[in-house]
Design an enzyme around this catalytic site. Structure first.
Site, short mmCIF file in Angstrom:
data_model
loop_
_atom_site.label_atom_id
_atom_site.label_comp_id
_atom_site.label_asym_id
_atom_site.label_seq_id
_atom_site.Cartn_x
_atom_site.Cartn_y
_atom_site.Cartn_z
N GLU A 105 29.28 21.76 -1.06
CA GLU A 105 28.06 21.56 -1.84
C GLU A 105 27.88 20.09 -2.22
O GLU A 105 26.78 19.54 -2.12
CB GLU A 105 28.10 22.46 -3.09
CG GLU A 105 26.88 22.37 -3.97
CD GLU A 105 27.04 21.40 -5.12
OE1 GLU A 105 26.01 20.87 -5.57
OE2 GLU A 105 28.18 21.17 -5.56
N ASP B 214 24.80 17.63 -1.20
CA ASP B 214 24.09 16.90 -2.24
C ASP B 214 24.03 15.41 -1.90
O ASP B 214 22.97 14.78 -2.00
CB ASP B 214 24.78 17.12 -3.58
CG ASP B 214 24.08 16.42 -4.72
OD1 ASP B 214 22.86 16.64 -4.90
OD2 ASP B 214 24.73 15.64 -5.43
N GLU C 274 22.67 23.36 -0.43
CA GLU C 274 23.41 22.10 -0.30
C GLU C 274 24.71 22.31 0.49
O GLU C 274 25.05 21.50 1.35
CB GLU C 274 23.73 21.53 -1.67
CG GLU C 274 22.54 20.96 -2.38
CD GLU C 274 22.85 20.46 -3.76
OE1 GLU C 274 22.15 19.55 -4.22
OE2 GLU C 274 23.80 20.99 -4.41
N ASP D 192 22.63 25.50 -4.76
CA ASP D 192 23.99 25.11 -4.37
C ASP D 192 24.34 25.61 -2.98
O ASP D 192 24.98 24.90 -2.20
CB ASP D 192 25.01 25.64 -5.38
CG ASP D 192 24.94 24.92 -6.72
OD1 ASP D 192 24.28 23.86 -6.80
OD2 ASP D 192 25.53 25.43 -7.68
#
Length: 93
Positions: A2, A6, A79, A76
């Site tokens: 994640e 990001d 990502e 999440d």
């Protein structure tokens, strides 16, 4: 994964902003990046990809449509998915 996704999203948003607004100062570019990479945008992307039908959780709060927990988990997961795609395509060196 994640955190990798990001970072990749933030990199892509910064690259986009600098490409289309090369003379901008830091603050407007940061505001644009924030507008492009946030939970609402990521949730929308996850839903458009159909992730909302694939992600399951035992918590009843997650299963409620529109719950904050569900939205954050979808963001999440999106990502993490992007991080996994990137990691899968990198040579092992």
């Amino acid at each position: 994964l994640e955190w990798l996704g990001d970072a990749l999203l933030n990199l892509a948003a910064c690259d986009f902003a600098l490409h289309y607004f090369p003379e901008s100062h830091e603050e407007p570019v940061t505001l644009l990046r924030t507008a492009l990479v946030n939970n609402a945008v990521l949730i929308g992307a996850a839903v458009r990809c159909g992730m909302h039908r694939c992600v399951r959780h035992k918590d009843a709060l997650f299963e409620e449509e529109g719950s904050r927990t569900r939205g954050k988990m979808l963001a999440d997961a999106f990502e993490a998915f992007l991080g996994a795609l990137y990691h899968d395509r990198q040579p092992l060196g």
